[in-house]
Write a protein that holds these residues in place. Structure first.
Motif, PDB file in Angstrom:
ATOM      1  N   ASN A   7      -1.174   5.973  -4.109  1.00  0.00           N
ATOM      2  CA  ASN A   7      -1.223   5.354  -2.785  1.00  0.00           C
ATOM      3  C   ASN A   7      -2.629   5.391  -2.204  1.00  0.00           C
ATOM      4  N   ALA A   8      -3.356   6.490  -2.432  1.00  0.00           N
ATOM      5  CA  ALA A   8      -4.728   6.590  -1.947  1.00  0.00           C
ATOM      6  C   ALA A   8      -5.601   5.536  -2.608  1.00  0.00           C
ATOM      7  N   HIS A   9      -5.396   5.312  -3.905  1.00  0.00           N
ATOM      8  CA  HIS A   9      -6.172   4.297  -4.627  1.00  0.00           C
ATOM      9  C   HIS A   9      -5.869   2.901  -4.081  1.00  0.00           C
ATOM     10  N   ILE A  10      -4.598   2.632  -3.800  1.00  0.00           N
ATOM     11  CA  ILE A  10      -4.224   1.325  -3.253  1.00  0.00           C
ATOM     12  C   ILE A  10      -4.850   1.136  -1.876  1.00  0.00           C
ATOM     13  N   TRP A  15      -8.699  -1.574   1.823  1.00  0.00           N
ATOM     14  CA  TRP A  15      -9.662  -1.521   2.920  1.00  0.00           C
ATOM     15  C   TRP A  15     -11.107  -1.698   2.468  1.00  0.00           C
ATOM     16  N   SER A  16     -11.336  -1.826   1.164  1.00  0.00           N
ATOM     17  CA  SER A  16     -12.702  -1.995   0.668  1.00  0.00           C
ATOM     18  C   SER A  16     -13.189  -3.418   0.893  1.00  0.00           C
ATOM     19  N   ASP A  17     -14.500  -3.568   0.967  1.00  0.00           N
ATOM     20  CA  ASP A  17     -15.113  -4.884   1.051  1.00  0.00           C
ATOM     21  C   ASP A  17     -15.190  -5.512  -0.342  1.00  0.00           C
ATOM     22  N   PRO A  18     -15.224  -6.834  -0.431  1.00  0.00           N
ATOM     23  CA  PRO A  18     -15.259  -7.494  -1.749  1.00  0.00           C
ATOM     24  C   PRO A  18     -16.544  -7.145  -2.508  1.00  0.00           C
ATOM     25  N   PRO A  19     -16.510  -7.185  -3.823  1.00  0.00           N
ATOM     26  CA  PRO A  19     -17.714  -6.896  -4.612  1.00  0.00           C
ATOM     27  C   PRO A  19     -18.628  -8.111  -4.703  1.00  0.00           C
ATOM     28  N   GLY A  20     -19.837  -7.904  -5.221  1.00  0.00           N
ATOM     29  CA  GLY A  20     -20.764  -8.995  -5.477  1.00  0.00           C
ATOM     30  C   GLY A  20     -21.571  -9.401  -4.263  1.00  0.00           C
ATOM     31  N   ASN A 550       0.453   0.254   2.516  1.00  0.00           N
ATOM     32  CA  ASN A 550      -0.755   0.513   1.731  1.00  0.00           C
ATOM     33  C   ASN A 550      -1.397  -0.770   1.228  1.00  0.00           C
ATOM     34  N   GLU A 551      -0.594  -1.836   1.082  1.00  0.00           N
ATOM     35  CA  GLU A 551      -1.082  -3.068   0.466  1.00  0.00           C
ATOM     36  C   GLU A 551      -1.739  -4.020   1.459  1.00  0.00           C
ATOM     37  N   TRP A 552      -1.614  -3.767   2.752  1.00  0.00           N
ATOM     38  CA  TRP A 552      -2.206  -4.604   3.787  1.00  0.00           C
ATOM     39  C   TRP A 552      -2.987  -3.732   4.756  1.00  0.00           C
ATOM     40  N   ARG A 553      -3.904  -4.356   5.456  1.00  0.00           N
ATOM     41  CA  ARG A 553      -4.717  -3.614   6.429  1.00  0.00           C
ATOM     42  C   ARG A 553      -3.904  -3.438   7.714  1.00  0.00           C
ATOM     43  N   TRP A 570      -1.249  -6.105  11.340  1.00  0.00           N
ATOM     44  CA  TRP A 570      -2.009  -6.340  10.116  1.00  0.00           C
ATOM     45  C   TRP A 570      -3.320  -7.016  10.493  1.00  0.00           C
ATOM     46  N   LEU A 571      -4.429  -6.380  10.180  1.00  0.00           N
ATOM     47  CA  LEU A 571      -5.744  -6.919  10.496  1.00  0.00           C
ATOM     48  C   LEU A 571      -6.181  -7.934   9.439  1.00  0.00           C
TER      49      LEU A 571
END
Length: 631
Positions: A7-10, A15-20, A550-553, A570-571
């Protein structure tokens, strides 16, 4: 209670920003934006400091040749504009954007896309101003841009136009940050964190940003009227055609004196956090501290004529502003006595953050005393536009804001980075800054009493000002050395500093309950609060809320006064359209400096970018509270 590793990984992915590269421009996590804000404002601080050093080197000796009169006017204007508009207020909002959600138990700020947009607008406005300066079309009418000097008759060309647009940029950014922070504090506090349990730092941020909502529109109105006078031929400030030159001063200082407290009040929150931690006890007089901050905010809006005593306003009216200028010292004194009582009854641990805080007492006392002197109309007549005012300004702003700000950096750097700053380099940084500051600015009091006017680019040797100016320049070089040590300390400690842990200082507020640096979601389990210093309560950690997705902000929305759970929201996800909207807005404003038609045609890409930004994607959903959310 802990959350499972899966769950912590999800949560981290959610909540992480996209890569690149595109993801870098699309980032909306409040910690990411806040760190960029802090770095950007510190870069402007360094640029403003270099400009100040150029001024001091020019004035170190009589008949200085380092800067011409025209370049000196640009450097002086850029220094003041940088420090007041691109550093002092934005850096306080940047620190607040990082810390407030962590201190109130929230996973994010309200309106995270607006938060990112505010950063990009601020950065592009600052770049625009410095680009003009490097192309020798930087503003040259002073950071206060008094009319008629800044009007079309006496300042032709585009120099003041760039300055006026920079004002609009920075204040628009500040207004959006104020909306973000006020909403976050009032509606996203963890369950149980009533208004009576909020950290004092959060109270100062709430009061400051309500002040922003009332103060910033005044200067935006003033700068808009100025640029329309210059570009489209209006006459707001032209007395010959029904305008009023003093209107500029009223509008500007109605913003300008509250801005002193926009800069000053957040450091009061830094002080309370640091003093409580390093005296190992709660701050004495919590209700008195809050009432004093609110009283300071109210008084701040009744002081603007303090800057206009040399004008031809009615003498009876000036006496009321003299009284207000004296009375505003009372709430500040209340807070100082509360801090002294806290230190007196605590177990003091003398670390670098506390040293910067203790310096505040000495420097602000001197700056406050000279402020009381300048509140006298008769004395202000004699000292107005002299170096005495320069000394007072820097003692209040540097002493009242920058010293606590550096204390805050040393205090929260472990939370930002997971590493400790060097204590040894920190002490060297402090003592060089403290000594250099007083060597640089105390002689200016004497120079002002001897009649040296401010804003002069040179002076003859027979005036007798050379020795004190040389001493002041030596102090400025010492400050520069202390800043260099700070940069070395940060760069070295960022990679090689001691590992901090969650709570290296033994503090009591919620931000220290999570890892250093914090996870992307801030809290894997949202805490439930039962006191003002949750980590100092029996048990050492708060209870938690369960049941958030966990799957949504997903975040909790709570009631304003009692922080009772109302619903969950949900943000929105990350988007690049906040950045592209800022680019389109920049094109519109820069183009309008050269042709009014840019407002018309530039509105088209702004509208397109904003439409795509706000296009419904069904990812902002409100859900009522279920029983599973209750602790």
């Amino acid at each position: 209670m802990s959350v499972s590793r899966d769950n912590a990984h999800i949560l981290e992915q959610t909540w992480s920003d996209p890569p690149g590269i595109i993801g870098w421009f699309a980032a909306i996590n409040h910690k990411t934006i806040a760190k960029r804000f802090m770095v950007t404002t510190f870069i402007f601080f360094l640029l403003g400091g270099l400009l100040a050093l150029a001024i001091r080197l020019q004035l170190a000796l009589p008949n200085g040749k380092l800067l011409s009169a025209d370049k000196f006017n640009q450097v002086f204007t850029m220094h003041g504009s940088t420090m007041m508009f691109l550093f002092a207020v934005p850096v306080m909002q940047a620190v607040a954007t990082y810390l407030v959600p962590l201190m109130i138990g929230a996973r994010s700020v309200a309106f995270p896309r607006m938060n990112a947009f505010a950063y990009w607008i601020f950065t592009m406005g600052g770049i625009m101003l410095y680009a003009a300066f490097f192309f020798d079309i930087g503003p040259d009418a002073g950071w206060f841009a008094y009319v008629p000097l800044s009007g079309p008759q006496y300042s032709p060309g585009k120099r003041v136009d760039f300055w006026a647009q920079m004002i609009t940029y920075t204040e628009l950014s500040a207004l959006m940050e104020a909306i973000v922070l006020i909403t976050t504090i009032l509606k996203m506090r963890a369950p149980g964190m009533t208004l009576n349990r909020m950290p004092l730092f959060v109270w100062t941020i709430l009061v400051t940003n309500f002040m922003v909502l009332f103060a910033m529109p005044a200067v935006m109105l003033a700068s808009t009227a100025l640029i329309t006078d210059r570009l489209v031929g209006t006459h707001f400030y032209n007395p010959a055609l029904g305008g009023d030159a003093l209107l500029w001063q009223h509008l500007f200082w109605f913003f300008g004196h509250p801005e002193v407290y926009l800069i000053f009040i957040p450091p009061l929150g830094f002080m309370s956090s640091i003093i409580a931690t390093f005296s190992r006890r709660p701050v004495v007089g919590y209700p008195a501290m809050i009432l004093a901050v609110i009283a300071t905010a109210f008084f701040a809006f009744g002081l603007w004529v303090h800057h206009m005593f040399a004008t031809n306003l009615p003498e009876l009216g000036k006496t009321f502003f003299t009284a207000a200028s004296l009375m505003i010292a009372i709430p500040t004194s209340v807070q100082i006595f509360c801090w002294i009582a806290t230190l007196w009854t605590g177990r003091i641990n003398f670390k670098t953050p506390l040293l910067f805080v203790l310096a505040f007492f000495v420097i602000l006392l001197l700056g406050g005393l000279t402020g009381l002197m300048l509140a006298s109309v008769s004395l202000d007549y004699q000292l107005h536009d002299s170096y005495f005012v320069v000394a007072h300004l820097h003692y209040v702003l540097l002493g009242g804001a920058v010293f606590p700000l550096f204390g805050a950096f040393y205090y929260w750097f472990p939370k930002f980075t997971g590493r400790m700053l060097s204590e040894r380099l920190g002490r060297w940084n402090f003592w060089l800054f403290f000594i250099g500051f007083n060597v640089a600015f105390f002689p200016m009091h004497v120079l002002g009493l001897q009649g040296m006017p401010r804003r002069v680019y040179t002076y003859p040797s027979e005036m007798g000002w050379d020795k004190l100016n040389l001493v002041a320049t030596i102090g400025a070089l010492t400050i520069a050395l202390s800043m260099l040590l700070f940069i070395v300390n940060v760069l070295h400690s960022r990679r090689h500093g001691e590992i901090a842990g969650n709570d290296p200082w033994g503090a009591g507020t919620l931000e220290w309950s999570v890892a250093s640096p914090p996870p992307m979601a801030n809290f894997h389990l949202v805490p439930v609060v039962h006191g003002r210093y949750p980590l100092w309560q029996e048990g050492g950690s708060p209870r938690h809320v369960t049941g958030l997705a966990n799957e949504w902000r997903e975040v909790l929305i709570t009631s304003v006064a009692d922080a009772r759970v109302d619903h969950r929201l949900w943000l929105p996800s990350s988007t690049i359209w906040a950045f592209l909207s800022a680019v389109a807005t920049t094109v519109l404003f820069v183009g309008s400096i050269f042709t009014p038609w840019a407002v018309v045609w530039g509105a088209v890409p702004v509208a397109i970018a904003a439409t795509l930004w706000f296009w419904p994607k069904h990812d902002i959903i409100e859900r009522r509270v279920d029983s599973e959310l209750l602790p």
